[in-house]
Design a protein around this motif. Sequence first.
Motif, PDB file in Angstrom:
ATOM      1  N   GLY A  57      10.562  -0.892   6.378  1.00  0.00           N
ATOM      2  CA  GLY A  57       9.468  -0.066   5.896  1.00  0.00           C
ATOM      3  C   GLY A  57       9.575   0.262   4.421  1.00  0.00           C
ATOM      4  N   ASN A  58      10.766   0.102   3.856  1.00  0.00           N
ATOM      5  CA  ASN A  58      10.956   0.351   2.431  1.00  0.00           C
ATOM      6  C   ASN A  58      10.576  -0.855   1.579  1.00  0.00           C
ATOM      7  OD1 ASN A  58      13.690   1.900   3.719  1.00  0.00           O
ATOM      8  ND2 ASN A  58      12.302   3.100   2.477  1.00  0.00           N
ATOM      9  N   VAL A  59      10.295  -1.984   2.214  1.00  0.00           N
ATOM     10  CA  VAL A  59       9.993  -3.215   1.488  1.00  0.00           C
ATOM     11  C   VAL A  59       8.489  -3.362   1.362  1.00  0.00           C
ATOM     12  CG1 VAL A  59      10.240  -5.725   1.480  1.00  0.00           C
ATOM     13  CG2 VAL A  59      12.102  -4.286   2.337  1.00  0.00           C
ATOM     14  N   GLU A  60       8.022  -3.448   0.132  1.00  0.00           N
ATOM     15  CA  GLU A  60       6.583  -3.571  -0.111  1.00  0.00           C
ATOM     16  C   GLU A  60       6.124  -5.021  -0.109  1.00  0.00           C
ATOM     17  OE1 GLU A  60       3.545  -2.712  -3.746  1.00  0.00           O
ATOM     18  OE2 GLU A  60       5.017  -1.175  -3.287  1.00  0.00           O
ATOM     19  N   VAL A  73      21.166   1.631  -1.115  1.00  0.00           N
ATOM     20  CA  VAL A  73      19.980   0.888  -0.677  1.00  0.00           C
ATOM     21  C   VAL A  73      20.309   0.035   0.539  1.00  0.00           C
ATOM     22  CG1 VAL A  73      18.356  -0.940  -1.300  1.00  0.00           C
ATOM     23  CG2 VAL A  73      18.857   0.888  -2.923  1.00  0.00           C
ATOM     24  N   VAL A  74      21.409  -0.695   0.483  1.00  0.00           N
ATOM     25  CA  VAL A  74      21.781  -1.585   1.584  1.00  0.00           C
ATOM     26  C   VAL A  74      22.012  -0.807   2.866  1.00  0.00           C
ATOM     27  CG1 VAL A  74      23.582  -3.153   2.432  1.00  0.00           C
ATOM     28  CG2 VAL A  74      22.699  -3.391   0.098  1.00  0.00           C
ATOM     29  N   PHE A  77       3.602 -15.219  -0.645  1.00  0.00           N
ATOM     30  CA  PHE A  77       3.824 -13.908  -0.063  1.00  0.00           C
ATOM     31  C   PHE A  77       3.826 -14.017   1.457  1.00  0.00           C
ATOM     32  CE2 PHE A  77       2.356 -12.257  -4.169  1.00  0.00           C
ATOM     33  CZ  PHE A  77       3.275 -11.236  -4.365  1.00  0.00           C
ATOM     34  N   VAL A  78       4.850 -13.456   2.085  1.00  0.00           N
ATOM     35  CA  VAL A  78       4.870 -13.335   3.540  1.00  0.00           C
ATOM     36  C   VAL A  78       4.719 -11.869   3.943  1.00  0.00           C
ATOM     37  CG1 VAL A  78       6.166 -15.453   3.970  1.00  0.00           C
ATOM     38  CG2 VAL A  78       7.396 -13.313   3.608  1.00  0.00           C
ATOM     39  N   LYS A  79       4.955 -10.976   2.985  1.00  0.00           N
ATOM     40  CA  LYS A  79       4.700  -9.552   3.178  1.00  0.00           C
ATOM     41  C   LYS A  79       4.168  -9.017   1.857  1.00  0.00           C
ATOM     42  CE  LYS A  79       6.742  -5.230   4.751  1.00  0.00           C
ATOM     43  NZ  LYS A  79       7.933  -4.574   5.329  1.00  0.00           N
ATOM     44  N   ARG A  80       3.068  -8.295   1.932  1.00  0.00           N
ATOM     45  CA  ARG A  80       2.459  -7.753   0.720  1.00  0.00           C
ATOM     46  C   ARG A  80       1.824  -6.418   1.055  1.00  0.00           C
ATOM     47  NH1 ARG A  80      -1.104 -11.360  -3.386  1.00  0.00           N
ATOM     48  NH2 ARG A  80      -0.452 -10.219  -5.225  1.00  0.00           N
ATOM     49  N   ASP A  81       2.008  -5.453   0.174  1.00  0.00           N
ATOM     50  CA  ASP A  81       1.508  -4.090   0.398  1.00  0.00           C
ATOM     51  C   ASP A  81       2.019  -3.530   1.729  1.00  0.00           C
ATOM     52  OD1 ASP A  81       0.067  -4.135  -2.027  1.00  0.00           O
ATOM     53  OD2 ASP A  81      -1.617  -5.129  -1.045  1.00  0.00           O
ATOM     54  N   GLY A  82       3.250  -3.929   2.092  1.00  0.00           N
ATOM     55  CA  GLY A  82       3.865  -3.424   3.306  1.00  0.00           C
ATOM     56  C   GLY A  82       3.386  -4.072   4.597  1.00  0.00           C
ATOM     57  N   ARG A  83       2.524  -5.079   4.499  1.00  0.00           N
ATOM     58  CA  ARG A  83       1.971  -5.738   5.700  1.00  0.00           C
ATOM     59  C   ARG A  83       2.426  -7.184   5.771  1.00  0.00           C
ATOM     60  NH1 ARG A  83      -4.030  -4.390   7.091  1.00  0.00           N
ATOM     61  NH2 ARG A  83      -3.148  -5.285   8.967  1.00  0.00           N
ATOM     62  N   ILE A  84       2.806  -7.637   6.968  1.00  0.00           N
ATOM     63  CA  ILE A  84       3.182  -9.026   7.178  1.00  0.00           C
ATOM     64  C   ILE A  84       1.912  -9.866   7.206  1.00  0.00           C
ATOM     65  CG2 ILE A  84       4.264 -10.647   8.778  1.00  0.00           C
ATOM     66  CD1 ILE A  84       6.086  -8.332   9.640  1.00  0.00           C
TER      67      ILE A  84
END
Length: 67
Positions: A18-21, A11-12, A29-36
């Motif tokens: 893009g792999n972080v949802e 993983v690292v 939340f600062v990023k949610r559903d892949g969007r900042i």
Amino acid sequence: MIPLLDPANTVVMNANGGNVEAVMVAGQFVKRDGRILNTDLDKLARELAGSSERLMAEFRQIGQKLT
């Protein structure tokens, strides 16, 4: 990403933003559903450009001291 021997290392070494949802900072939340979220991208771009210019100036000074 297929973890052959060490799943955490896989993983690292192979993941990217893009792999972080979702990302939370201090319970928000600062990023949610892949969007900042709630980010002024223009301001960040200006800050990045300023940092880049400062770093390049420092590298030039170091280079001059070495010659």
